[in-house]
Design an enzyme around this catalytic site. Structure first.
Site, PDB file in Angstrom:
ATOM      1  N   ILE A  41      39.409  41.471  43.939  1.00 56.60           N
ATOM      2  CA  ILE A  41      39.218  40.482  45.006  1.00 56.60           C
ATOM      3  C   ILE A  41      37.741  40.100  45.103  1.00 56.60           C
ATOM      4  O   ILE A  41      37.397  38.923  45.266  1.00 56.60           O
ATOM      5  CB  ILE A  41      39.715  41.031  46.355  1.00 56.60           C
ATOM      6  CG1 ILE A  41      41.215  41.301  46.293  1.00 56.60           C
ATOM      7  CG2 ILE A  41      39.385  40.069  47.487  1.00 56.60           C
ATOM      8  CD1 ILE A  41      42.058  40.073  46.041  1.00 56.60           C
ATOM      9  N   ASP A  79      31.136  44.676  42.387  1.00 54.81           N
ATOM     10  CA  ASP A  79      32.564  44.882  42.121  1.00 54.81           C
ATOM     11  C   ASP A  79      32.819  46.099  41.232  1.00 54.81           C
ATOM     12  O   ASP A  79      33.737  46.885  41.469  1.00 54.81           O
ATOM     13  CB  ASP A  79      33.221  43.620  41.555  1.00 54.81           C
ATOM     14  CG  ASP A  79      32.553  43.104  40.286  1.00 54.81           C
ATOM     15  OD1 ASP A  79      31.561  43.713  39.832  1.00 54.81           O
ATOM     16  OD2 ASP A  79      33.018  42.088  39.748  1.00 54.81           O
ATOM     17  N   ARG A  84      34.443  51.949  40.841  1.00 55.41           N
ATOM     18  CA  ARG A  84      34.188  53.367  40.540  1.00 55.41           C
ATOM     19  C   ARG A  84      34.320  54.231  41.798  1.00 55.41           C
ATOM     20  O   ARG A  84      34.892  55.325  41.745  1.00 55.41           O
ATOM     21  CB  ARG A  84      32.803  53.529  39.916  1.00 55.41           C
ATOM     22  CG  ARG A  84      32.743  53.049  38.463  1.00 55.41           C
ATOM     23  CD  ARG A  84      31.382  53.339  37.838  1.00 55.41           C
ATOM     24  NE  ARG A  84      30.375  52.407  38.337  1.00 55.41           N
ATOM     25  CZ  ARG A  84      30.139  51.219  37.802  1.00 55.41           C
ATOM     26  NH1 ARG A  84      30.855  50.792  36.766  1.00 55.41           N
ATOM     27  NH2 ARG A  84      29.190  50.431  38.285  1.00 55.41           N
ATOM     28  N   ASP A 101      33.876  35.789  34.955  1.00 60.19           N
ATOM     29  CA  ASP A 101      32.469  35.466  34.684  1.00 60.19           C
ATOM     30  C   ASP A 101      32.360  34.206  33.835  1.00 60.19           C
ATOM     31  O   ASP A 101      31.483  33.361  34.058  1.00 60.19           O
ATOM     32  CB  ASP A 101      31.774  36.628  33.977  1.00 60.19           C
ATOM     33  CG  ASP A 101      31.409  37.754  34.932  1.00 60.19           C
ATOM     34  OD1 ASP A 101      31.496  37.565  36.153  1.00 60.19           O
ATOM     35  OD2 ASP A 101      31.021  38.837  34.433  1.00 60.19           O
TER      36      ASP A 101
END
Length: 211
Positions: A41, A79, A84, A101
């Site tokens: 998101i 993000d 992680r 991207d």
């Protein structure tokens, strides 16, 4: 003035700025992770914000576009760390981040293309098109190469450098010069990766023929 005895303390102005920026990003990551926001998101939000920058570029509002790009970059930076922290690191997430991207990059360049078309600067429409080709091929050549060889990280102008150049061009009113730099260096980077992959695969072929 005496030097600090704490080796972890930043001693330069840039060091202090970097440490401060890291603390801010860590706070954002902690907040998003605690809210269990899905990293995909965040990736999508970054692209949506870049759509706003594209619209600003298309209207010739370059300074505000630069600020919006910087804001979008925050989501691009957090993000992965949120993934992680929340143990949501997946191979699809890495794939999705890379694809979004590419969309963001090309949308920004599309905004510039529209602007130059609106002011009837056909030469810069062409130039931005060449930048778009170089940007796409810089990423594609690495991805395709790494399906054949272990790694292909050669070349200079990757996505972070391209984004920084767009921001610099926007705030300094030197976008035309920046586009020339990006057109040359992005396509040069793609060419370097083609050559590097050819060299690595040729070496593999020679070893196979020798056995």
């Amino acid at each position: 003035m005496t030097a600090s005895n704490n080796p972890d303390e930043p001693r330069s102005i840039t060091g202090r700025i970097g440490a401060g920026g890291k603390r801010v990003l860590d706070s954002i990551v902690n907040l998003l992770a605690s809210c269990r926001v899905h990293p995909n998101i965040l990736t999508l939000i970054g692209m949506v914000i870049n759509i706003v920058a594209m619209i600003l570029f298309s209207k010739g509002i370059f300074t505000w576009a630069a600020l919006v790009i910087v804001f979008a970059g925050i989501f691009d930076m957090v993000d992965g760390e949120v993934a992680r922290r929340t143990k949501r690191v997946t191979r699809f997430g890495a794939f999705f981040d890379s694809v979004i991207d590419r969309y963001s990059d090309l949308l920004l360049l599309l905004g510039l293309t529209i602007w130059y078309a609106r002011i009837h600067r056909l030469e810069y429409v062409w130039l931005t098109g060449i930048v778009s080709i170089g940007s796409a091929l810089t990423s594609y050549t690495r991805a395709r190469a790494e399906s054949l060889i272990p790694a292909c990280k050669v070349g200079f102008l990757e996505r972070p450098e391209r984004i920084v150049l767009l921001v610099i061009g926007s705030v300094t009113d030197r976008m035309a010069a920046v586009l020339w730099v990006m057109a040359i260096l992005s396509n040069w980077t793609a060419s370097q990766r083609i050559w590097y992959t050819w060299r690595e695969l040729s070496a593999v072929d020679r070893r196979q023929r020798a056995t």
